[in-house]
Write an enzyme that holds these catalytic residues in place. Structure first.
Site, PDB file in Angstrom:
ATOM      1  N   ASP A  53       0.832  -1.203   0.000  1.00 55.40           N
ATOM      2  CA  ASP A  53       0.000   0.000   0.000  1.00 55.40           C
ATOM      3  C   ASP A  53       0.869   1.256   0.000  1.00 55.40           C
ATOM      4  OD1 ASP A  53       0.896  -0.151   2.600  1.00 55.40           O
ATOM      5  OD2 ASP A  53      -1.082  -0.212   3.531  1.00 55.40           O
ATOM      6  N   SER A  54       2.191   1.066   0.019  1.00 55.25           N
ATOM      7  CA  SER A  54       3.129   2.173  -0.218  1.00 55.25           C
ATOM      8  C   SER A  54       2.949   2.738  -1.623  1.00 55.25           C
ATOM      9  CB  SER A  54       4.575   1.707  -0.031  1.00 55.25           C
ATOM     10  OG  SER A  54       4.802   0.476  -0.708  1.00 55.25           O
ATOM     11  N   ASP A  92      -0.951  -6.169  -0.241  1.00 55.60           N
ATOM     12  CA  ASP A  92      -1.468  -5.552   0.975  1.00 55.60           C
ATOM     13  C   ASP A  92      -2.974  -5.358   0.897  1.00 55.60           C
ATOM     14  OD1 ASP A  92       0.583  -5.140   2.814  1.00 55.60           O
ATOM     15  OD2 ASP A  92       1.240  -3.282   1.884  1.00 55.60           O
ATOM     16  N   LYS A 122      -1.293  -9.467   2.765  1.00 54.31           N
ATOM     17  CA  LYS A 122      -0.628  -9.012   3.984  1.00 54.31           C
ATOM     18  C   LYS A 122      -1.523  -8.018   4.704  1.00 54.31           C
ATOM     19  CE  LYS A 122       2.990  -6.071   4.028  1.00 54.31           C
ATOM     20  NZ  LYS A 122       2.533  -4.987   4.932  1.00 54.31           N
ATOM     21  N   GLU A 124      -1.889  -5.628   8.591  1.00 52.81           N
ATOM     22  CA  GLU A 124      -1.176  -5.063   9.731  1.00 52.81           C
ATOM     23  C   GLU A 124      -1.936  -5.310  11.028  1.00 52.81           C
ATOM     24  OE1 GLU A 124      -0.475  -0.917   9.077  1.00 52.81           O
ATOM     25  OE2 GLU A 124       0.580  -1.216   7.173  1.00 52.81           O
ATOM     26  N   GLU A 191       8.550  -4.134  11.081  1.00 54.05           N
ATOM     27  CA  GLU A 191       9.027  -2.855  10.558  1.00 54.05           C
ATOM     28  C   GLU A 191       9.518  -1.935  11.673  1.00 54.05           C
ATOM     29  OE1 GLU A 191       7.615   0.875   7.682  1.00 54.05           O
ATOM     30  OE2 GLU A 191       6.336  -0.903   7.889  1.00 54.05           O
TER      31      GLU A 191
END
Length: 273
Positions: A53-54, A92, A122, A124, A191
């Protein structure tokens, strides 16, 4: 055929990830968001590609990862999958598509897998998203967890500083890592946390731990491709190593092109029909 050649041509799977950890082979991972770049880095032998999602930052220009939508992540994911022959492709789930509602989380994950052809997703978080993790895994969809600095929670933290530097947060991270492994996640990204803490997690867990700003005691590394190649030039955290400086090279090439066009030096007689 040599072992190196064989490994470079064999499709990487989630099971293969765990086998790499078992034999002590470090895992290489980079982000990618489009067909052309994914084709290059897959061909270069990368083990895994994260459609992160970067993309919200490096592709769309937003300050955070929050604005990117599920439809946009599916577009980027499908573009990457069409290019990849070997690497494991992980997509993501973006902010707002899995937190607080496990049914929505499952629907989001199903859409990603069906519409992109990716190998895994993925997400979070730890204990607070465990219900979503369990529901997605129950559908047979592989999950890579993500702990430590979780950019989708930036408004909660208010800073991108190193996480888990105090004992209570470190202990929570360790508990969350075990919860994700016990639930069935095949790997976890850590991270921006202290290297010794990341190393402890990697030693305690059987699944691979991929670090970004988490030191060298983990099982693999991931970087944002635009940062690693020097396409972005304003982001310089301690953990980033620039392997190229493409910002300057691309800028110089464009300046030369502009000059040649204006000087009627391009196209020359050999470059026309």
């Amino acid at each position: 055929m040599s072992t190196a050649t064989s490994n470079k041509s064999k499709k990487v799977t989630t099971h293969g990830f765990i086998e790499m950890k078992q034999r002590g082979e470090k895992i290489s991972m980079l982000t990618s968001y489009d067909y052309s770049m994914a084709r290059i880095i897959d061909g270069a032998g990368i083990d895994a590609i994260l459609v992160g999602d970067s993309a919200s930052n490096v592709m769309a220009g937003w300050d955070t990862t929050l604005p990117i939508t599920l439809d946009q992540m599916i577009y980027h994911g499908a573009s990457v999958v069409r290019a990849v022959k070997r690497a494991l492709v992980v997509v993501d789930l973006p902010f707002g598509t899995y937190q607080g509602n496990s049914k929505e989380a499952l629907n989001s994950a199903i859409r990603v897998m069906k519409e992109t052809g990716a190998d895994a997703i993925k997400i979070e978080g730890g204990e607070e998203i465990l219900e979503s993790v369990q529901r997605i895994l129950s559908a047979g969809i592989p999950i890579m967890g993500h702990l430590g600095l979780t950019p989708q929670s930036i408004n909660k933290f208010g800073t991108y500083a190193v996480r888990a530097t105090d004992e209570s947060e470190a202990q929570k991270l360790i508990r969350d890592a075990h919860l994700l492994e016990d639930a069935g996640c095949f790997a976890i990204t850590l991270e921006k946390i202290p290297a010794d803490l990341a190393g402890r997690v990697a030693r305690e867990l059987k699944i691979p731990i991929i670090g970004i700003g988490a030191g060298n005691q983990v099982d693999g590394q991931v970087l944002v491709m635009h940062d690693m190649l020097g396409i972005t030039n304003e982001f310089s955290p301690r953990f980033l190593r620039r392997y190229h400086h493409l910002y300057e090279e691309i800028s110089g090439a464009v300046e030369q092109y502009v000059h040649d066009v204006k000087a009627v030096n391009f196209p020359n007689e050999k470059e026309q029909y």
